[in-house]
Design a protein around this motif. Sequence first.
Motif, PDB file in Angstrom:
ATOM      1  N   PHE A 120      16.105  14.812 -18.376  1.00 53.09           N
ATOM      2  CA  PHE A 120      16.143  15.052 -17.005  1.00 53.09           C
ATOM      3  C   PHE A 120      16.567  14.973 -16.245  1.00 53.09           C
ATOM      4  CE2 PHE A 120      12.477  15.419 -20.111  1.00 53.09           C
ATOM      5  CZ  PHE A 120      12.010  17.584 -19.964  1.00 53.09           C
ATOM      6  N   GLY A 121      16.475  15.626 -14.979  1.00 54.94           N
ATOM      7  CA  GLY A 121      17.219  15.826 -13.511  1.00 54.94           C
ATOM      8  C   GLY A 121      16.426  14.935 -12.678  1.00 54.94           C
ATOM      9  N   SER A 122      15.176  15.797 -12.373  1.00 54.49           N
ATOM     10  CA  SER A 122      14.202  14.189 -11.520  1.00 54.49           C
ATOM     11  C   SER A 122      13.125  14.442 -11.962  1.00 54.49           C
ATOM     12  CB  SER A 122      14.045  15.986 -10.644  1.00 54.49           C
ATOM     13  OG  SER A 122      13.192  16.614 -10.831  1.00 54.49           O
ATOM     14  N   CYS A 123      12.671  12.925 -12.059  1.00 48.87           N
ATOM     15  CA  CYS A 123      11.365  12.842 -12.150  1.00 48.87           C
ATOM     16  C   CYS A 123      10.233  12.586 -10.958  1.00 48.87           C
ATOM     17  CB  CYS A 123      11.294  11.025 -13.234  1.00 48.87           C
ATOM     18  SG  CYS A 123       9.822  10.841 -13.493  1.00 48.87           S
ATOM     19  N   SER A 124       9.521  12.490 -10.651  1.00 44.81           N
ATOM     20  CA  SER A 124       8.187  12.807  -9.770  1.00 44.81           C
ATOM     21  C   SER A 124       6.972  12.110 -10.234  1.00 44.81           C
ATOM     22  CB  SER A 124       8.382  13.633  -8.847  1.00 44.81           C
ATOM     23  OG  SER A 124       7.904  14.861  -9.297  1.00 44.81           O
ATOM     24  N   GLY A 125       6.213  11.680  -9.347  1.00 46.46           N
ATOM     25  CA  GLY A 125       4.794  11.089  -9.772  1.00 46.46           C
ATOM     26  C   GLY A 125       4.218   9.758 -10.352  1.00 46.46           C
ATOM     27  N   LEU A 126       5.884   8.981 -10.793  1.00 46.28           N
ATOM     28  CA  LEU A 126       5.488   8.225 -11.212  1.00 46.28           C
ATOM     29  C   LEU A 126       4.714   7.227 -10.042  1.00 46.28           C
ATOM     30  CD1 LEU A 126       8.422   7.142 -13.183  1.00 46.28           C
ATOM     31  CD2 LEU A 126       6.044   7.636 -13.947  1.00 46.28           C
ATOM     32  N   GLY A 127       3.583   6.356 -10.322  1.00 40.19           N
ATOM     33  CA  GLY A 127       2.814   5.390  -9.428  1.00 40.19           C
ATOM     34  C   GLY A 127       1.595   5.289  -9.479  1.00 40.19           C
ATOM     35  N   ALA A 128       0.733   4.833  -8.588  1.00 42.86           N
ATOM     36  CA  ALA A 128      -0.680   4.716  -8.720  1.00 42.86           C
ATOM     37  C   ALA A 128      -1.645   4.254  -7.336  1.00 42.86           C
ATOM     38  CB  ALA A 128      -0.956   3.111  -9.522  1.00 42.86           C
ATOM     39  N   GLU A 129      -3.092   4.914  -7.863  1.00 46.51           N
ATOM     40  CA  GLU A 129      -2.976   4.370  -6.253  1.00 46.51           C
ATOM     41  C   GLU A 129      -4.998   4.056  -7.144  1.00 46.51           C
ATOM     42  OE1 GLU A 129      -5.279   7.372  -2.791  1.00 46.51           O
ATOM     43  OE2 GLU A 129      -3.535   8.378  -4.200  1.00 46.51           O
ATOM     44  N   VAL A 130      -5.207   2.939  -5.588  1.00 48.15           N
ATOM     45  CA  VAL A 130      -6.314   2.802  -5.465  1.00 48.15           C
ATOM     46  C   VAL A 130      -7.401   3.174  -5.153  1.00 48.15           C
ATOM     47  CG1 VAL A 130      -7.677   0.406  -5.183  1.00 48.15           C
ATOM     48  CG2 VAL A 130      -5.635  -0.034  -6.485  1.00 48.15           C
ATOM     49  N   THR A 131      -8.415   3.322  -5.287  1.00 45.50           N
ATOM     50  CA  THR A 131      -9.905   4.295  -4.639  1.00 45.50           C
ATOM     51  C   THR A 131     -10.960   3.266  -4.121  1.00 45.50           C
ATOM     52  OG1 THR A 131      -9.806   6.695  -6.247  1.00 45.50           O
ATOM     53  CG2 THR A 131     -11.756   5.927  -4.472  1.00 45.50           C
ATOM     54  N   VAL A 132     -10.629   3.159  -2.735  1.00 43.75           N
ATOM     55  CA  VAL A 132     -11.945   2.232  -1.828  1.00 43.75           C
ATOM     56  C   VAL A 132     -12.701   2.916  -1.294  1.00 43.75           C
ATOM     57  CG1 VAL A 132     -11.119   0.739  -0.133  1.00 43.75           C
ATOM     58  CG2 VAL A 132      -9.371   0.985  -1.139  1.00 43.75           C
ATOM     59  N   GLU A 133     -14.086   2.223  -1.633  1.00 40.50           N
ATOM     60  CA  GLU A 133     -15.367   2.271  -1.041  1.00 40.50           C
ATOM     61  C   GLU A 133     -15.371   1.431   0.432  1.00 40.50           C
ATOM     62  OE1 GLU A 133     -18.492   2.658  -3.505  1.00 40.50           O
ATOM     63  OE2 GLU A 133     -18.113   4.168  -4.928  1.00 40.50           O
ATOM     64  N   THR A 134     -15.739   1.671   1.217  1.00 35.57           N
ATOM     65  CA  THR A 134     -15.926   1.521   2.504  1.00 35.57           C
ATOM     66  C   THR A 134     -17.158   1.499   2.972  1.00 35.57           C
ATOM     67  OG1 THR A 134     -15.967   3.370   4.323  1.00 35.57           O
ATOM     68  CG2 THR A 134     -13.401   2.296   3.801  1.00 35.57           C
ATOM     69  N   ARG A 135     -18.030   0.596   3.364  1.00 34.13           N
ATOM     70  CA  ARG A 135     -19.053  -0.172   3.265  1.00 34.13           C
ATOM     71  C   ARG A 135     -19.161  -1.143   4.769  1.00 34.13           C
ATOM     72  NH1 ARG A 135     -20.167   2.626  -0.189  1.00 34.13           N
ATOM     73  NH2 ARG A 135     -21.302   2.831  -1.816  1.00 34.13           N
ATOM     74  N   GLU A 136     -20.404   0.002   5.983  1.00 39.85           N
ATOM     75  CA  GLU A 136     -20.373  -1.590   7.301  1.00 39.85           C
ATOM     76  C   GLU A 136     -21.809  -2.049   7.538  1.00 39.85           C
ATOM     77  OE1 GLU A 136     -21.181   1.211   9.694  1.00 39.85           O
ATOM     78  OE2 GLU A 136     -18.849   3.183   9.415  1.00 39.85           O
ATOM     79  N   GLU A 137     -21.366  -3.097   7.291  1.00 40.22           N
ATOM     80  CA  GLU A 137     -23.054  -4.533   7.596  1.00 40.22           C
ATOM     81  C   GLU A 137     -23.116  -4.363   8.535  1.00 40.22           C
ATOM     82  OE1 GLU A 137     -22.047  -9.279   7.187  1.00 40.22           O
ATOM     83  OE2 GLU A 137     -20.438  -8.013   7.148  1.00 40.22           O
ATOM     84  N   GLY A 138     -24.285  -4.370   8.831  1.00 43.75           N
ATOM     85  CA  GLY A 138     -24.969  -4.606  10.491  1.00 43.75           C
ATOM     86  C   GLY A 138     -24.910  -5.275  10.859  1.00 43.75           C
ATOM     87  N   GLY A 139     -24.617  -5.313  12.132  1.00 44.16           N
ATOM     88  CA  GLY A 139     -24.290  -6.336  12.357  1.00 44.16           C
ATOM     89  C   GLY A 139     -22.849  -7.019  12.949  1.00 44.16           C
ATOM     90  N   ASN A 140     -22.140  -6.228  12.046  1.00 44.51           N
ATOM     91  CA  ASN A 140     -20.532  -6.645  11.982  1.00 44.51           C
ATOM     92  C   ASN A 140     -19.921  -5.574  12.811  1.00 44.51           C
ATOM     93  OD1 ASN A 140     -18.142  -7.524  11.504  1.00 44.51           O
ATOM     94  ND2 ASN A 140     -17.690  -7.899   9.544  1.00 44.51           N
ATOM     95  N   ASN A 141     -19.728  -5.499  14.117  1.00 46.82           N
ATOM     96  CA  ASN A 141     -18.535  -4.510  14.049  1.00 46.82           C
ATOM     97  C   ASN A 141     -17.435  -4.635  14.277  1.00 46.82           C
ATOM     98  OD1 ASN A 141     -21.243  -2.828  15.020  1.00 46.82           O
ATOM     99  ND2 ASN A 141     -21.479  -4.051  17.199  1.00 46.82           N
ATOM    100  N   GLY A 142     -16.655  -5.424  13.919  1.00 46.57           N
ATOM    101  CA  GLY A 142     -15.422  -5.213  14.053  1.00 46.57           C
ATOM    102  C   GLY A 142     -14.144  -5.474  13.222  1.00 46.57           C
ATOM    103  N   SER A 143     -14.920  -5.202  11.655  1.00 48.14           N
ATOM    104  CA  SER A 143     -14.687  -4.388  10.652  1.00 48.14           C
ATOM    105  C   SER A 143     -15.389  -3.866   9.876  1.00 48.14           C
ATOM    106  CB  SER A 143     -13.775  -6.026  10.336  1.00 48.14           C
ATOM    107  OG  SER A 143     -14.740  -7.095   9.308  1.00 48.14           O
ATOM    108  N   VAL A 144     -15.307  -3.099   8.984  1.00 48.05           N
ATOM    109  CA  VAL A 144     -15.496  -2.398   7.825  1.00 48.05           C
ATOM    110  C   VAL A 144     -14.467  -2.834   6.253  1.00 48.05           C
ATOM    111  CG1 VAL A 144     -15.661   0.306   6.501  1.00 48.05           C
ATOM    112  CG2 VAL A 144     -15.881  -0.765   8.401  1.00 48.05           C
ATOM    113  N   TRP A 145     -15.897  -3.539   5.549  1.00 47.19           N
ATOM    114  CA  TRP A 145     -15.734  -3.694   3.866  1.00 47.19           C
ATOM    115  C   TRP A 145     -14.969  -3.039   2.869  1.00 47.19           C
ATOM    116  CZ3 TRP A 145     -15.557  -8.654   3.556  1.00 47.19           C
ATOM    117  CH2 TRP A 145     -16.545  -9.738   3.584  1.00 47.19           C
ATOM    118  N   GLN A 146     -13.949  -3.185   2.323  1.00 47.61           N
ATOM    119  CA  GLN A 146     -13.511  -1.808   1.857  1.00 47.61           C
ATOM    120  C   GLN A 146     -13.236  -2.835   0.708  1.00 47.61           C
ATOM    121  OE1 GLN A 146     -10.312  -0.083   3.382  1.00 47.61           O
ATOM    122  NE2 GLN A 146     -10.515  -0.376   5.612  1.00 47.61           N
TER     123      GLN A 146
END
Length: 149
Positions: A27-53
Amino acid sequence: MTIYEDTTLAVGIRYRIFLDDWNLGLFGSCSGLGAEVTVETREEGGNNGSVWQFPTRLRFPNVTLTRPLNKDSAKIGEWFTTMVTSGYKFGTATIDAMTAAGDEVARFGLMGIVPVRWSGPTLSTTDSNVVVESVEIAHHGFVPPKAGG
């Protein structure tokens, strides 16, 4: 030593694909080789500096291989038909990235392959473009590739 001295540059690369025992050719071209991590975010009460991922699962995009129509084109139809008529089994694939001289640059192994789509050429006597076909394959992750395809 520069970073390019011991590297085969990916110029004029072509891709050979083996789906279990099916050699689908080059074949002359190949696309789509890759991987992705799905991330869930959680907000911690009282912690306004960051979000847990938190990582949850891996996702793999479909791989699409494209080439000009050639003598190996019928192999894709045979592979799709065999999957339907003989009962589908998840297989493995090996994709070899090769130079124009046939030297292997990289090899990728895919597990749990599923045929998704074959797109044949648009045939027209008024169009002077090269007729191409593509095959799209879903998979369930990477595995060590088989030696020699």
